[in-house]
Design a protein around this motif. Structure first.
Motif, PDB file in Angstrom:
ATOM      1  N   SER A  36       0.892  -1.279   0.087  1.00 51.41           N
ATOM      2  CA  SER A  36       0.035  -0.303  -0.064  1.00 51.41           C
ATOM      3  C   SER A  36       0.762   1.135   0.032  1.00 51.41           C
ATOM      4  N   SER A  40      -1.371   5.006   3.768  1.00 54.13           N
ATOM      5  CA  SER A  40      -2.448   3.960   4.006  1.00 54.13           C
ATOM      6  C   SER A  40      -2.099   3.343   5.612  1.00 54.13           C
ATOM      7  N   ASP A 374     -14.708   1.944  -8.872  1.00 53.42           N
ATOM      8  CA  ASP A 374     -14.262   2.209  -7.634  1.00 53.42           C
ATOM      9  C   ASP A 374     -13.456   3.596  -7.605  1.00 53.42           C
ATOM     10  N   THR A 378     -14.185   6.762  -5.836  1.00 58.77           N
ATOM     11  CA  THR A 378     -13.448   7.155  -4.378  1.00 58.77           C
ATOM     12  C   THR A 378     -12.134   7.520  -4.799  1.00 58.77           C
ATOM     13  N   HIS A 382      -9.747  -0.737  -3.359  1.00 61.60           N
ATOM     14  CA  HIS A 382      -9.990  -1.281  -1.828  1.00 61.60           C
ATOM     15  C   HIS A 382      -9.542  -2.821  -1.985  1.00 61.60           C
ATOM     16  N   GLU A 383      -9.669  -3.442  -0.666  1.00 57.01           N
ATOM     17  CA  GLU A 383      -8.920  -4.698  -0.763  1.00 57.01           C
ATOM     18  C   GLU A 383      -9.923  -5.786  -1.389  1.00 57.01           C
ATOM     19  N   TYR A 385     -14.398  -6.771  -2.621  1.00 57.74           N
ATOM     20  CA  TYR A 385     -15.569  -6.161  -2.874  1.00 57.74           C
ATOM     21  C   TYR A 385     -16.903  -7.000  -2.952  1.00 57.74           C
ATOM     22  N   PRO A 392     -17.180  -1.374  -2.615  1.00 64.74           N
ATOM     23  CA  PRO A 392     -16.189  -1.785  -1.825  1.00 64.74           C
ATOM     24  C   PRO A 392     -16.516  -2.141  -0.446  1.00 64.74           C
ATOM     25  N   THR A 395     -10.694  -1.625   3.337  1.00 67.03           N
ATOM     26  CA  THR A 395      -9.418  -1.068   3.080  1.00 67.03           C
ATOM     27  C   THR A 395      -9.031  -0.254   1.895  1.00 67.03           C
ATOM     28  N   ARG A 396      -9.367   1.043   1.848  1.00 69.36           N
ATOM     29  CA  ARG A 396      -9.450   2.043   0.924  1.00 69.36           C
ATOM     30  C   ARG A 396      -7.828   2.225   0.951  1.00 69.36           C
TER      31      ARG A 396
END
Length: 421
Positions: A36, A40, A374, A378, A382-383, A385, A392, A395-396
């Motif tokens: 990340s 993050s 996404d 946003t 994200h991690e 979905y 999502p 975890t953005r």
């Protein structure tokens, strides 16, 4: 809209891949990669095992797209060397490294026994990937013995003698965190189709590295071991009735010749299939040891809308399983149905390998749609979905293997592609 999302994602990955690089720090003596961006709240300084492998695939695609060969080479090589630096004399390699620790791996010596999981069998694949780009494995020659010790340790400490299958020591840090085939089950009881597929490819990768270094007898030996494992997987984990691969339960009582209750008809089987319909069952297609007939049957399972097939890719657990749920969860992350970028990618690769081109194209396009919408809404990814709505869940700012969508786009556009080993 499709073309717009492709360009949006390509620009995003090209711009943000460098955010996953870190300079040497603390116990990490070499440059390395993380899943990340620096801002993050998750994974921002942690070097993880299979995550770093797929980050290397992404970096290769960025280099190819931008005509910058070797741009990330020091971070990819450094990632490998950091893990090699912290591999002990018994071949135990950590799952996780951070500048200040901890080192997540197993017991320090054979004398102490072995009770924890270690680095997933993917580091030789990562090294073979980098060697392929450089045209040689010479940069790794002096450290090849460490990779050999690592895989010898897997075969010694993670393989069941009766079946020849690899098993997890525990349900901790297995990657697919809460796979019901492993999660909350007894230690050393699950011969995971996921683990065995990775180990098969890992031994082939080590064989490739050894061949490149002119160690042909050793290369042939490791390739033979890979075939032995593939044979064991086919024998014990393929279910002809359902037309799929499953994990298996190894936790059977020993056969006791003095047991009056059972001695009249002792068991003749060494494992019992765990018929949990998990996305990992498709990994033999990615690994390449499934027969074409087996692949055809698994394709039918993949296309079934009641189970795996969703609007935005592959459910990580069949919707018909009792454990299916889409709740937000971290540590463990939720693999009980949500769509993940990595599961979409690996199923996509398996479909391609067996000639299911239209299915692979559709899955790639759905992944572009998922990540594209996404990113539009946003500003990030994200991690994992919701498989039906694409919303999502958790975890953005997660980057990591989500960026493999870049490889999918290159394939969709018939451009050069940097595949994994």
């Amino acid at each position: 809209m499709t073309a717009h999302r492709r360009r949006l994602l390509v620009d995003h990955v090209h711009t943000h891949t460098e955010q996953m690089t870190r300079e040497p720090s603390g116990i990490l003596a070499h440059p390395y990669t993380v899943p990340s961006a620096p801002d993050s709240p998750y994974y921002s300084d942690a070097l993880w095992d299979w995550d770093s492998w797929f980050i290397s695939v992404v970096m290769g695609q960025v280099e190819l797209d931008t005509d910058q060969p070797g741009r990330f080479g020091s971070f990819e090589e450094g990632t490998i060397r950091n893990f090699l630096d912290h591999t002990d004399e018994d071949g135990v390699m950590p799952i996780l490294l951070k500048p200040g620790g901890p080192l997540l791996h197993g017991d320090p010596s054979r004398a102490a026994g072995f009770s924890q999981n270690m680095h997933k069998p993917v580091i030789a694949q990562q090294a073979a990937l980098l060697a392929g780009r450089r045209g040689s494995a010479e940069w790794l020659r002096d450290d090849i013995p460490i990779l050999e010790r690592f895989l010898e340790r897997y075969l010694e400490s993670h393989v069941d003698a009766a079946t020849g299958l690899a098993y997890w020591q525990t349900d901790f840090a297995i990657g697919v965190d809460n796979d019901p085939s492993v999660y909350y089950r007894p230690d050393r009881s699950t011969a995971s189709i996921y683990l065995n597929s990775l180990l098969y490819r890992e031994m082939l990768a080590l064989g490739s590295l050894l061949e490149d270094l002119d160690r042909l007898p050793d290369a042939h030996r490791w390739r033979g071991r890979a075939q032995d494992l593939a044979d064991a997987i086919t024998t014990h984990l393929w279910d002809e009735r359902d037309g799929t691969f499953y994990s298996a339960d190894l936790a059977l009582r020993d056969i006791d010749p003095d047991d009056w209750l059972h001695r009249g008809a002792p068991r003749t089987w060494s494992s019992v299939l765990l018929r949990v319909d998990n996305w990992s069952s498709f990994l033999p297609l990615w690994a390449g040891f499934a027969t074409q007939e087996q692949a055809e049957r698994m394709r039918e399972r993949y296309l079934e809308r009641r189970t795996f097939r969703a609007n935005f890719g592959v459910r990580t657990l069949s919707r018909l399983e009792k454990q299916y749920n889409l709740r937000a969860s971290n540590n463990p992350s939720n693999w009980l149905g949500p769509v993940w970028g990595i599961s979409n990618y690996l199923v996509f690769r398996g479909l391609l390998k067996y000639g299911f081109i239209d299915d692979a194209r559709e899955l790639a396009e759905e992944t572009v749609r998922l990540f594209g919408q996404d990113l539009e809404r946003t500003g990030g990814l994200h991690e994992y979905y919701n498989p039906d709505t694409g919303e999502p869940i958790m975890t953005r700012g997660f980057q990591n293997w989500n960026f493999l969508v870049l490889t999918m786009i290159a394939w969709l556009e018939d451009r050069p592609v940097a595949w994994e080993f």
